[in-house]
Design a protein around this motif. Structure first.
Motif, PDB file in Angstrom:
ATOM      1  N   GLN A   1       0.828  -1.198   0.000  1.00 31.49           N
ATOM      2  CA  GLN A   1       0.000   0.000   0.000  1.00 31.49           C
ATOM      3  C   GLN A   1       0.868   1.256   0.000  1.00 31.49           C
ATOM      4  OE1 GLN A   1      -2.298  -0.943   3.566  1.00 31.49           O
ATOM      5  NE2 GLN A   1      -4.124  -1.273   2.312  1.00 31.49           N
TER       6      GLN A   1
ATOM      7  N   GLY B   1      -0.079   3.069  -8.630  1.00 32.81           N
ATOM      8  CA  GLY B   1      -1.369   3.027  -7.955  1.00 32.81           C
ATOM      9  C   GLY B   1      -1.180   3.221  -6.467  1.00 32.81           C
TER      10      GLY B   1
ATOM     11  N   GLU C   1      -2.610   0.779  -4.168  1.00 35.28           N
ATOM     12  CA  GLU C   1      -2.652  -0.524  -3.516  1.00 35.28           C
ATOM     13  C   GLU C   1      -2.342  -1.604  -4.542  1.00 35.28           C
ATOM     14  OE1 GLU C   1      -5.677  -1.757  -0.397  1.00 35.28           O
ATOM     15  OE2 GLU C   1      -6.348  -2.956  -2.126  1.00 35.28           O
TER      16      GLU C   1
ATOM     17  N   ILE D   1      -2.761  -7.197  -8.906  1.00 33.08           N
ATOM     18  CA  ILE D   1      -3.962  -6.368  -8.942  1.00 33.08           C
ATOM     19  C   ILE D   1      -3.598  -5.011  -8.352  1.00 33.08           C
ATOM     20  CG2 ILE D   1      -6.352  -6.113  -8.208  1.00 33.08           C
ATOM     21  CD1 ILE D   1      -6.404  -9.187  -7.812  1.00 33.08           C
ATOM     22  N   ILE D   2      -3.766  -3.969  -9.140  1.00 35.20           N
ATOM     23  CA  ILE D   2      -3.439  -2.619  -8.684  1.00 35.20           C
ATOM     24  C   ILE D   2      -4.724  -1.805  -8.641  1.00 35.20           C
ATOM     25  CG2 ILE D   2      -2.070  -0.542  -9.109  1.00 35.20           C
ATOM     26  CD1 ILE D   2      -0.065  -2.250 -10.599  1.00 35.20           C
ATOM     27  N   ARG D   3      -4.967  -1.163  -7.501  1.00 36.64           N
ATOM     28  CA  ARG D   3      -6.204  -0.420  -7.293  1.00 36.64           C
ATOM     29  C   ARG D   3      -5.913   1.050  -6.969  1.00 36.64           C
ATOM     30  NH1 ARG D   3      -6.593  -4.999  -3.958  1.00 36.64           N
ATOM     31  NH2 ARG D   3      -7.958  -6.654  -4.755  1.00 36.64           N
ATOM     32  N   TYR D   4      -6.962   1.848  -7.162  1.00 35.27           N
ATOM     33  CA  TYR D   4      -6.971   3.249  -6.769  1.00 35.27           C
ATOM     34  C   TYR D   4      -5.983   4.082  -7.600  1.00 35.27           C
ATOM     35  CZ  TYR D   4      -9.127   0.821  -2.844  1.00 35.27           C
ATOM     36  OH  TYR D   4      -9.903  -0.015  -2.075  1.00 35.27           O
TER      37      TYR D   4
ATOM     38  N   PHE E   1      -5.023   3.908 -10.791  1.00 37.92           N
ATOM     39  CA  PHE E   1      -4.021   3.161 -11.554  1.00 37.92           C
ATOM     40  C   PHE E   1      -3.595   3.946 -12.785  1.00 37.92           C
ATOM     41  CE2 PHE E   1      -3.291   0.679 -15.374  1.00 37.92           C
ATOM     42  CZ  PHE E   1      -2.173  -0.058 -15.007  1.00 37.92           C
TER      43      PHE E   1
ATOM     44  N   GLU F   1      -9.524   2.920 -12.745  1.00 38.82           N
ATOM     45  CA  GLU F   1      -9.708   2.778 -11.303  1.00 38.82           C
ATOM     46  C   GLU F   1      -8.916   1.592 -10.767  1.00 38.82           C
ATOM     47  OE1 GLU F   1     -13.893   2.581 -10.672  1.00 38.82           O
ATOM     48  OE2 GLU F   1     -14.223   4.707 -11.112  1.00 38.82           O
ATOM     49  N   ALA F   2      -8.788   0.547 -11.592  1.00 32.80           N
ATOM     50  CA  ALA F   2      -8.055  -0.646 -11.151  1.00 32.80           C
ATOM     51  C   ALA F   2      -7.579  -1.423 -12.364  1.00 32.80           C
ATOM     52  CB  ALA F   2      -8.947  -1.536 -10.277  1.00 32.80           C
TER      53      ALA F   2
ATOM     54  N   GLN G   1      -5.786  -5.503 -13.515  1.00 33.62           N
ATOM     55  CA  GLN G   1      -5.235  -6.820 -13.224  1.00 33.62           C
ATOM     56  C   GLN G   1      -4.183  -7.129 -14.289  1.00 33.62           C
ATOM     57  OE1 GLN G   1      -8.200  -9.864 -12.858  1.00 33.62           O
ATOM     58  NE2 GLN G   1      -9.388  -8.756 -11.328  1.00 33.62           N
TER      59      GLN G   1
END
Length: 290
Positions: free
Chosen positions: A27, A43, A45, A56-59, A61, A73-74, A76
């Motif tokens: 994070q 990203g 997270e 997996i990258i979130r927030y 990206f 937003e995210a 894979q």
């Protein structure tokens, strides 16, 4: 952190290891450098599932690769397959020519240099910081190498100059050569003069400013109620004129007129039409006021 399957170096502010779930959660200001695919990923997270070769990258990206910048937003990233799936407010910016692809979901086949989506998509071409043409469809494929977009289901391409709207259920749009091809029924709308052209298939050349239609061709000039039917027709954008051949029928409402021939040329907006043939080698010239 370095992944095992492929050389990907990851930096983050903090991380946790979950042994039972066999995953690592990182994070804060994620930076992942995929050396194999030459993609820089960012990203807030990152979830790494080593046994599935999945990141997996979130927030917020973003991904950068040569002449491509992506945001979503995210995402894979399937490292062995070299496939990236982006979700939520996806925007892919492609250079040379400058293009934006927008969708809620986009699959990036990094090996093949292709984008694929089965969801509504918008493609924008930008010149001198202005959008000069837009495409819309319910699904699309885009090839980074050829700069060709394949548009499927409710496909539409809109040009600002000339002011055209081209619609079909399937089209290929070559953004380098500026051509449009449709193997299925296609409709061309010239907005300013309100001229509508339809055919069973068609090809447009925006550089040469022509559009060729074939099969059950219908041309309609809404201003004077004119209609032309033929087997084939070439439309010239600059002069707003046409050449048609094969089973030509020309009708107009004002003044009332109906003529049949083998060839025709003229302007559907109401200036003049020349019909030749008709079984007796007759030439009919029709002149009307705009």
């Amino acid at each position: 952190v370095q992944t095992c399957a492929l050389p990907i170096y990851i930096k983050a502010l903090k991380g946790e290891v979950y042994q039972e779930e066999k995953k690592i959660l990182l994070q804060g200001d994620i930076v992942a450098d995929d050396l194999e695919n030459k993609v820089l990923l960012r990203g807030q997270e990152l979830e790494w599932l080593p046994e599935e070769n999945l990141l997996i990258i979130r927030y917020n990206f973003t991904g950068e690769h040569e002449d491509v910048i992506g945001a979503a937003e995210a995402a894979q990233i399937f490292t062995l397959d070299r496939r990236m799936e982006l979700y939520g407010k996806v925007v892919m910016k492609v250079e040379k020519p400058l293009i934006n692809l927008r969708s809620e979901k986009l699959v990036w086949m990094m090996n093949q240099g292709q984008f694929i989506t089965d969801m509504p998509v918008a493609i924008e071409r930008i010149e001198d910081k202005e959008i000069t043409s837009r495409a819309f469809a319910d699904g699309s494929g885009f090839d980074l190498n050829t700069k060709i977009a394949i548009l499927r289901q409710n496909a539409q391409v809109v040009f600002s100059e000339p002011p055209l709207q081209i619609s079909s259920q399937e089209m290929s749009w070559d953004l380098d050569k500026e051509t449009i091809k449709s193997p299925t029924k296609v409709t061309v709308l010239e907005k300013e003069e309100k001229i509508v052209l339809q055919g069973n298939k068609g090809e447009g050349d925006l550089q040469n400013k022509t559009f060729d239609l074939e099969g059950n061709v219908v041309g309609i000039g809404e201003k004077n109620g004119s209609q032309l039917n033929s087997d084939r027709l070439t439309w010239y954008f600059e002069t707003e004129s046409f050449d048609a051949e094969g089973n030509v029928i020309y009708r107009q409402l004002d003044p009332p007129f109906n003529v049949v021939g083998s060839k025709a040329k003229g302007q559907l907006k109401g200036e003049n039409v020349v019909v030749t043939g008709g079984g007796r080698n007759v030439v009919t010239e029709i002149f009307t006021d705009e």
